[in-house]
Write an enzyme that holds these catalytic residues in place. Structure first.
Site, mmCIF file in Angstrom:
data_model
loop_
_atom_site.group_PDB
_atom_site.id
_atom_site.type_symbol
_atom_site.label_atom_id
_atom_site.label_comp_id
_atom_site.label_asym_id
_atom_site.label_seq_id
_atom_site.Cartn_x
_atom_site.Cartn_y
_atom_site.Cartn_z
ATOM 1 N N TRP A 32 0.808 -1.218 0.000
ATOM 2 C CA TRP A 32 0.000 0.000 0.000
ATOM 3 C C TRP A 32 0.844 1.271 0.000
ATOM 4 O O TRP A 32 0.319 2.353 -0.253
ATOM 5 C CB TRP A 32 -0.935 0.020 1.226
ATOM 6 N N LYS A 36 -2.173 -8.414 -7.909
ATOM 7 C CA LYS A 36 -3.042 -8.085 -6.769
ATOM 8 C C LYS A 36 -2.434 -6.918 -5.992
ATOM 9 O O LYS A 36 -1.412 -7.064 -5.324
ATOM 10 C CB LYS A 36 -3.202 -9.272 -5.822
ATOM 11 N N GLU A 56 -5.006 -4.354 -0.297
ATOM 12 C CA GLU A 56 -6.433 -4.154 -0.014
ATOM 13 C C GLU A 56 -6.756 -2.677 0.255
ATOM 14 O O GLU A 56 -7.784 -2.170 -0.163
ATOM 15 C CB GLU A 56 -6.791 -4.994 1.230
ATOM 16 N N GLU A 96 10.951 -8.038 -2.999
ATOM 17 C CA GLU A 96 11.386 -6.721 -2.489
ATOM 18 C C GLU A 96 10.755 -6.597 -1.116
ATOM 19 O O GLU A 96 9.546 -6.378 -0.999
ATOM 20 C CB GLU A 96 10.880 -5.600 -3.410
ATOM 21 N N LEU A 97 11.556 -6.735 -0.047
ATOM 22 C CA LEU A 97 10.984 -6.898 1.294
ATOM 23 C C LEU A 97 11.358 -5.744 2.231
ATOM 24 O O LEU A 97 11.747 -4.679 1.783
ATOM 25 C CB LEU A 97 11.425 -8.255 1.852
ATOM 26 N N CYS A 153 10.151 1.567 2.504
ATOM 27 C CA CYS A 153 11.042 0.454 2.835
ATOM 28 C C CYS A 153 12.485 0.927 2.972
ATOM 29 O O CYS A 153 13.281 0.302 3.658
ATOM 30 C CB CYS A 153 10.945 -0.618 1.767
ATOM 31 N N GLU A 164 11.800 -2.294 12.046
ATOM 32 C CA GLU A 164 11.349 -1.298 11.075
ATOM 33 C C GLU A 164 10.140 -0.568 11.691
ATOM 34 O O GLU A 164 9.105 -1.186 11.932
ATOM 35 C CB GLU A 164 10.940 -2.045 9.790
#
Ligand code: NAP
Length: 489
Positions: A161, A185, A188, A261-262, A295, A392
């Site tokens: 998001w 996808k 949400e 990509e985390l 991130c 984080e």
């Protein structure tokens, strides 16, 4: 009802985006889910809530389109990407307004994100024409050996998001350029700008089935179908490390290709030979863009003792001046947090730091009784045992850690499971090279707080991910290498 007046009132061409629920694939779903503006709580849209069966049908469509899409010439695929890029630029103000409405970020940041998204489409429209193989000198003259590159096949893509437009473009554009059909996808909480981009993609002329959008509130069900359906040849995911781990396990049964990509835990180091004023500006950019919900956000700010007090004073003054509010209000620099969970996490980090001896220099509290606004916050005298220095935060909280030993600070900066982005400010060239090479991160900003670009490989080491997005390297992630050997010559 699909899109409400709370959204269309911000748009120049509302008729174009008023029926975002009417995207192909979405019509069959019977359930609905709602999308709200995090600044005002207003309902923006009700969308079809697609389930695993709907995802399976979308995968079938992508699979049916895959052969045709891969068979087009690179130039034909490139032309469609160009057209899409143009349409995104033409409608950039509406796209930015949709983004600000559903995500909350200031309109100026939303406009810059849409420009960044368009830049990826442009880059890969160009890169599509530069997919090269190679010829190899054979060990005997009776044969010829070469390598060709082919599209991997249908790609399942999942996006977060926090950058709901640029993450979509960064994933989709290299995949399309390589010749892969897509099932995407979006998150949400922020599916609307992706829906609007897909509306423009249809106008750009992409063949039916090449781009498929899944609106869903149950990310886990969608993820399971994408990972277990053998027609999907690759999963490309941007989001938390926790969900990345889960998807990696789910892909293991079919040894499915993955790009991840985390999460990150970026250090931002200010050495004693730094230009302190420039470091303050860099830290504002690296920490407070998107209310700290990036991130690559500077998560731990290490400042050398001899410049610590000067940096803390100047930085705190700048942070105090950041205006918080609805992203549509001019001059607002910090929007809301995405939801109440994000608010609770930042409050936990502040509380933990204060209990362990941290000093709040500005901010420290939520704003108002309802909503998800949080004051931009600076905490000094932070120690590495505090949660804010370990996890984080994903919010507008800057913890300042004092250090004395320049070698030790690099070891501390590397002491994390993450390896996405790091920043440092210094002027001594020997130090610059030594530190840049020693930091175990996929991206290092040297005397800058901002480094994302479509021209550069974005991605992380360690548990921050696998693969790169952007640049020529981003294309390789969607191509298979095939070795051809012709004998009997
Ligand atoms: P998230 O919870 O991992 O969600 C990301 C996406 O995954 C959403 O679309 C989400 O859908 C979906 N999802 C959630 N659970 C799933 C499951 N079990 N199976 C399949 N899909 C699932 O992350 P987030 O909170 O949206 O985003 C913040 C994180 O993303 C941070 O850690 C940030 O560092 C990272 N991030 C990394 C990069 C990068 O380039 N390295 C860029 C941006 C963000 P729902 O919305 O429906 O839950």
């Amino acid at each position: 009802m699909t899109v409400t007046q709370s959204l269309t009132k911000h748009l120049k061409n509302p008729e174009l985006f008023v029926d975002l629920a009417g995207v192909p694939n979405a019509q069959e779903a019977t359930k609905r889910f709602s999308v709200f503006n995090p600044s005002t709580g207003e309902l923006l849209a009700e969308l079809p809530d697609m389930d695993a069966a709907d995802v399976s049908k979308a995968i079938d469509k992508a699979d049916a389109a895959q052969e045709l899409w891969a068979a087009l010439t690179a130039r034909e695929r490139s032309d469609m990407l160009w057209e899409w890029h143009q349409l995104i630029l033409i409608h950039s103000e509406d796209l930015a307004a949709i983004l600000t409405a559903e995500m909350g970020k200031p309109l100026a940041e939303a406009k810059s994100e849409i420009a960044h998204a368009a830049a990826y489409l442009q880059w890969y429209a160009e890169e599509a024409n530069r997919i090269y193989g190679e010829t190899i000198s054979p060990p005997s003259n009776d044969r010829r050996m070469l390598v060709i590159k082919q599209p991997i096949g249908v790609v399942g893509a999942i996006t977060p998001w926090n950058f709901p437009a640029s993450m979509v473009a960064r994933k989709i554009s290299p995949a399309l350029a390589a010749g892969c059909a897509i099932v995407l996808k979006p998150a949400e909480q922020t599916p609307l700008v992706a829906g609007a981009m897909f509306t423009l993609a249809r106008m750009a002329g992409f063949p039916d089935g090449v781009l498929n959008l899944i609106y869903a509130s149950q990310g886990d069900a969608v993820g399971r179908e994408l990972c277990s359906n053998p027609k999907v040849r690759k999963i490309s995911f941007t989001g938390s490390t926790e969900v990345g781990r889960l998807l990696m396990r789910q892909c293991s049964d079919q040894i499915k290709r993955t790009s991840f990509e985390l999460g990150g835990n970026a250090p931002f180091i200010v050495f004693d030979d730094a230009d302190v004023d420039a470091a303050v500006e860099g830290a504002i950019q690296a920490k407070f863009r998107n209310a700290g919900q990036t991130c690559v956000s500077a998560n731990r700010l290490y400042v050398q003792s001899s410049v610590y007090d000067e940096f803390a004073k100047k930085f705190t003054e700048r942070v105090r001046a950041l205006r918080v509010g609805d992203g549509f209000v001019p001059d607002v620099a910090i929007g809301p947090l995405i939801d109440t969970c994000a608010l609770a996490k930042i409050e936990d980090h502040v509380g933990d730091a204060v209990r362990k001896g941290g000093k709040i220099r500005c901010g420290g509290s939520r704003i108002g009784k309802s909503g998800t606004f949080f004051e931009p916050t600076v905490i000094t005298e932070v120690e590495r045992t505090m949660r804010v220095a370990q996890e984080e935060t994903f919010g507008p909280l800057a913890p300042l850690i004092r250090f004395n030993d320049p070698d030790q600070v690099v070891r501390e900066a590397n002491d994390t499971i993450y390896g996405l982005a790091a920043y440092f400010y210094a002027s001594n060239l020997k130090r610059v090279w030594r530190v840049a090479e020693a930091l175990e991160y996929g991206m290092v900003g040297i005397n800058t707080g901002r480094m994302s670009s479509e021209a550069a490989p974005f991605g992380g080491m360690k548990q921050s991910g696998i693969g790169r997005e952007g640049s020529r390297h981003g294309l390789e992630d969607y191509l298979e290498m095939k070795y051809l050997c012709m004998g009997g010559l």
